[in-house]
Design a protein around this motif. Structure first.
Motif, PDB file in Angstrom:
ATOM      1  N   THR A 261       0.835  -1.199   0.000  1.00  0.00           N
ATOM      2  CA  THR A 261       0.000   0.000   0.000  1.00  0.00           C
ATOM      3  C   THR A 261       0.871   1.250   0.000  1.00  0.00           C
ATOM      4  O   THR A 261       1.868   1.317   0.719  1.00  0.00           O
ATOM      5  CB  THR A 261      -0.899   0.005   1.256  1.00  0.00           C
ATOM      6  OG1 THR A 261      -1.708  -1.174   1.255  1.00  0.00           O
ATOM      7  CG2 THR A 261      -1.786   1.236   1.285  1.00  0.00           C
ATOM      8  N   ILE A 262       0.475   2.237  -0.797  1.00  0.00           N
ATOM      9  CA  ILE A 262       1.143   3.536  -0.793  1.00  0.00           C
ATOM     10  C   ILE A 262       0.346   4.462   0.118  1.00  0.00           C
ATOM     11  O   ILE A 262      -0.813   4.776  -0.148  1.00  0.00           O
ATOM     12  CB  ILE A 262       1.240   4.130  -2.212  1.00  0.00           C
ATOM     13  CG1 ILE A 262       1.922   3.133  -3.166  1.00  0.00           C
ATOM     14  CG2 ILE A 262       2.001   5.449  -2.176  1.00  0.00           C
ATOM     15  CD1 ILE A 262       3.329   2.745  -2.779  1.00  0.00           C
TER      16      ILE A 262
ATOM     17  N   CYS B 299      -2.971  15.203  -6.693  1.00  0.00           N
ATOM     18  CA  CYS B 299      -1.912  14.238  -6.982  1.00  0.00           C
ATOM     19  C   CYS B 299      -0.681  14.946  -7.546  1.00  0.00           C
ATOM     20  O   CYS B 299      -0.786  15.778  -8.455  1.00  0.00           O
ATOM     21  CB  CYS B 299      -2.414  13.198  -7.977  1.00  0.00           C
ATOM     22  SG  CYS B 299      -1.230  11.870  -8.303  1.00  0.00           S
TER      23      CYS B 299
ATOM     24  N   LEU C 109       4.174  10.495  -8.901  1.00  0.00           N
ATOM     25  CA  LEU C 109       3.438   9.332  -9.384  1.00  0.00           C
ATOM     26  C   LEU C 109       4.183   8.681 -10.542  1.00  0.00           C
ATOM     27  O   LEU C 109       4.359   7.452 -10.573  1.00  0.00           O
ATOM     28  CB  LEU C 109       2.035   9.747  -9.828  1.00  0.00           C
ATOM     29  CG  LEU C 109       1.177   8.656 -10.483  1.00  0.00           C
ATOM     30  CD1 LEU C 109       0.912   7.509  -9.518  1.00  0.00           C
ATOM     31  CD2 LEU C 109      -0.139   9.245 -10.992  1.00  0.00           C
TER      32      LEU C 109
ATOM     33  N   GLN D 139       2.190  -2.799 -11.826  1.00  0.00           N
ATOM     34  CA  GLN D 139       1.239  -2.001 -11.051  1.00  0.00           C
ATOM     35  C   GLN D 139       0.397  -2.845 -10.113  1.00  0.00           C
ATOM     36  O   GLN D 139      -0.081  -2.356  -9.087  1.00  0.00           O
ATOM     37  CB  GLN D 139       0.302  -1.245 -11.991  1.00  0.00           C
ATOM     38  CG  GLN D 139       0.904  -0.041 -12.671  1.00  0.00           C
ATOM     39  CD  GLN D 139      -0.169   0.744 -13.414  1.00  0.00           C
ATOM     40  OE1 GLN D 139      -1.299   0.867 -12.956  1.00  0.00           O
ATOM     41  NE2 GLN D 139       0.189   1.256 -14.569  1.00  0.00           N
TER      42      GLN D 139
ATOM     43  N   LEU E 216       0.732  -2.855  -6.262  1.00  0.00           N
ATOM     44  CA  LEU E 216       0.543  -1.629  -5.488  1.00  0.00           C
ATOM     45  C   LEU E 216      -0.932  -1.376  -5.213  1.00  0.00           C
ATOM     46  O   LEU E 216      -1.785  -1.566  -6.086  1.00  0.00           O
ATOM     47  CB  LEU E 216       1.125  -0.427  -6.228  1.00  0.00           C
ATOM     48  CG  LEU E 216       2.622  -0.451  -6.528  1.00  0.00           C
ATOM     49  CD1 LEU E 216       3.022   0.805  -7.293  1.00  0.00           C
ATOM     50  CD2 LEU E 216       3.445  -0.585  -5.254  1.00  0.00           C
TER      51      LEU E 216
ATOM     52  N   TRP F 291      -3.163   1.816  -3.956  1.00  0.00           N
ATOM     53  CA  TRP F 291      -3.074   3.260  -3.742  1.00  0.00           C
ATOM     54  C   TRP F 291      -4.163   3.717  -2.783  1.00  0.00           C
ATOM     55  O   TRP F 291      -5.349   3.561  -3.076  1.00  0.00           O
ATOM     56  CB  TRP F 291      -3.233   4.008  -5.066  1.00  0.00           C
ATOM     57  CG  TRP F 291      -2.254   3.610  -6.119  1.00  0.00           C
ATOM     58  CD1 TRP F 291      -2.402   2.611  -7.042  1.00  0.00           C
ATOM     59  CD2 TRP F 291      -0.965   4.191  -6.357  1.00  0.00           C
ATOM     60  NE1 TRP F 291      -1.289   2.533  -7.840  1.00  0.00           N
ATOM     61  CE2 TRP F 291      -0.388   3.494  -7.444  1.00  0.00           C
ATOM     62  CE3 TRP F 291      -0.255   5.236  -5.765  1.00  0.00           C
ATOM     63  CZ2 TRP F 291       0.870   3.806  -7.950  1.00  0.00           C
ATOM     64  CZ3 TRP F 291       0.999   5.549  -6.266  1.00  0.00           C
ATOM     65  CH2 TRP F 291       1.550   4.846  -7.344  1.00  0.00           C
ATOM     66  N   GLU F 292      -3.772   4.264  -1.642  1.00  0.00           N
ATOM     67  CA  GLU F 292      -4.772   4.881  -0.782  1.00  0.00           C
ATOM     68  C   GLU F 292      -5.229   6.179  -1.435  1.00  0.00           C
ATOM     69  O   GLU F 292      -4.409   7.044  -1.763  1.00  0.00           O
ATOM     70  CB  GLU F 292      -4.194   5.147   0.609  1.00  0.00           C
ATOM     71  CG  GLU F 292      -3.954   3.872   1.403  1.00  0.00           C
ATOM     72  CD  GLU F 292      -3.536   4.110   2.835  1.00  0.00           C
ATOM     73  OE1 GLU F 292      -3.591   3.147   3.628  1.00  0.00           O
ATOM     74  OE2 GLU F 292      -3.150   5.247   3.176  1.00  0.00           O
ATOM     75  N   ALA F 293      -6.538   6.295  -1.632  1.00  0.00           N
ATOM     76  CA  ALA F 293      -7.098   7.459  -2.333  1.00  0.00           C
ATOM     77  C   ALA F 293      -8.508   7.704  -1.815  1.00  0.00           C
ATOM     78  O   ALA F 293      -9.492   7.331  -2.455  1.00  0.00           O
ATOM     79  CB  ALA F 293      -7.107   7.215  -3.842  1.00  0.00           C
TER      80      ALA F 293
ATOM     81  N   GLN G  40      -9.188  12.156  -6.276  1.00  0.00           N
ATOM     82  CA  GLN G  40      -7.992  11.315  -6.360  1.00  0.00           C
ATOM     83  C   GLN G  40      -8.300  10.006  -7.083  1.00  0.00           C
ATOM     84  O   GLN G  40      -7.512   9.534  -7.911  1.00  0.00           O
ATOM     85  CB  GLN G  40      -7.471  11.033  -4.950  1.00  0.00           C
ATOM     86  CG  GLN G  40      -7.032  12.282  -4.213  1.00  0.00           C
ATOM     87  CD  GLN G  40      -6.820  12.055  -2.730  1.00  0.00           C
ATOM     88  OE1 GLN G  40      -7.194  11.008  -2.190  1.00  0.00           O
ATOM     89  NE2 GLN G  40      -6.226  13.029  -2.062  1.00  0.00           N
TER      90      GLN G  40
ATOM     91  N   LEU H  68      -6.461   8.907 -10.582  1.00  0.00           N
ATOM     92  CA  LEU H  68      -5.669   7.681 -10.678  1.00  0.00           C
ATOM     93  C   LEU H  68      -6.279   6.701 -11.676  1.00  0.00           C
ATOM     94  O   LEU H  68      -5.558   6.046 -12.438  1.00  0.00           O
ATOM     95  CB  LEU H  68      -5.538   7.031  -9.301  1.00  0.00           C
ATOM     96  CG  LEU H  68      -4.666   7.787  -8.296  1.00  0.00           C
ATOM     97  CD1 LEU H  68      -4.722   7.119  -6.928  1.00  0.00           C
ATOM     98  CD2 LEU H  68      -3.218   7.882  -8.776  1.00  0.00           C
TER      99      LEU H  68
ATOM    100  N   LEU I  81      -7.309   0.197  -5.144  1.00  0.00           N
ATOM    101  CA  LEU I  81      -7.523   1.446  -4.415  1.00  0.00           C
ATOM    102  C   LEU I  81      -7.952   1.147  -2.980  1.00  0.00           C
ATOM    103  O   LEU I  81      -8.705   0.195  -2.733  1.00  0.00           O
ATOM    104  CB  LEU I  81      -8.591   2.295  -5.105  1.00  0.00           C
ATOM    105  CG  LEU I  81      -8.213   2.875  -6.474  1.00  0.00           C
ATOM    106  CD1 LEU I  81      -9.418   3.543  -7.127  1.00  0.00           C
ATOM    107  CD2 LEU I  81      -7.066   3.880  -6.341  1.00  0.00           C
TER     108      LEU I  81
END
Length: 268
Positions: A178-179, A197, A202, A212, A215, A217-219, A224, A228, A238
């Motif tokens: 997780t980012i 963003c 990114l 990808q 990963l 992505w916390e959004a 956001q 993304l 996400l």
């Protein structure tokens, strides 16, 4: 009732993008953050949205604040609907600071959690300990999700550190990395103080990470999510999605909102 049971939306209307996988899926996973839903709200979430969500995180260190019978029931309901459920990584950080990692694992396993988040957003963690925690989670049969990034306001991504962290986490068996963006989505990671963003960062991440699909992505904010999805496509993972936004996000993924109608056009 018999007539109603035969009704189904035309696939071109239900998923104009033509890309959405059914569960259990490998692409386009969605993680919800639960910051204190009651049982009725939790059940409503699962009844209406379980096909569109893959993971529920009991936010930060809130797990021990529930009456045990309530927490057990939430975990049981997640099981019944095929949703992975795990305590927030901050709670494991607390266990590390308190020297209670073993009792942490004992409790989450007895309660029936099916996932483990390993983070160091608020503490410093040696690589050796991170590796040990990943391996321990896997040995206990848990889905292991790690996290990269600090929670402090203004914290940014160090590309070389990110690459090393992601590659080693995956090598040791983490399913996703997780980012970090917190539940606010502002002033942390790839988002500036307004939640916009930072595309340069990114792009640096994308150029450095070979796949990808490792990963998440916390959004938490719609803007956001839209950005993304438009940049990376509907199949990205996400997280930190608010419970009331699950259906809305699913509509974005499928090209059922004006922001992402191009996903439908791309199919034709």
């Amino acid at each position: 009732m018999e007539v109603a049971s035969k009704l189904n939306w035309n696939p071109l209307l239900a998923d104009p993008s033509g890309r959405r996988q059914n569960k259990p899926r490998t692409l386009g996973k969605t993680m919800v953050i639960d910051k204190g839903l009651g049982l009725h709200a939790f059940e409503d979430l699962l009844e209406t949205s379980s096909e569109h969500l893959d993971m529920i995180k009991i936010g930060f260190g809130t797990s021990p604040l529930y009456p045990l019978q309530i927490l057990r029931k939430k975990i049981e309901m997640a099981h019944a609907y095929g949703v992975c459920i795990y305590p927030g990584g901050t709670f494991l950080e607390v266990a590390i600071v308190q020297g209670e990692v073993s009792s942490f694992f004992e409790m989450i396993l007895n309660l029936g959690f099916t996932g483990l988040e390993i983070s160091d957003g608020s503490i410093e963690m040696k690589r050796e300990l991170r590796n040990e925690l990943i391996e321990r989670g896997l040995d206990e049969g848990l889905d292991v999700i790690t996290e990269y990034g600090k929670k402090g306001w203004g914290s940014s991504i160090e590309i070389e550190e990110l690459i090393e962290t992601v590659m080693l986490d995956v090598e040791y068996g983490a399913q996703l990395v997780t980012i970090e963006a917190r539940e606010s989505g502002m002033g942390v990671g790839i988002f500036d103080e307004h939640g916009t963003c930072k595309d340069e960062e990114l792009n640096q991440v994308l150029s450095a990470i070979p796949a990808q699909d490792i990963l998440l992505w916390e959004a938490p904010l719609k803007s956001q999510q839209v950005h993304l999805l438009q940049v990376l496509g509907p199949d990205i993972h996400l997280g930190n999605i608010f419970p009331q936004e699950i259906i809305s996000l699913e509509a974005l993924r499928r090209g059922l909102r004006s922001d992402t109608l191009s996903f439908a056009n791309a199919r034709s």
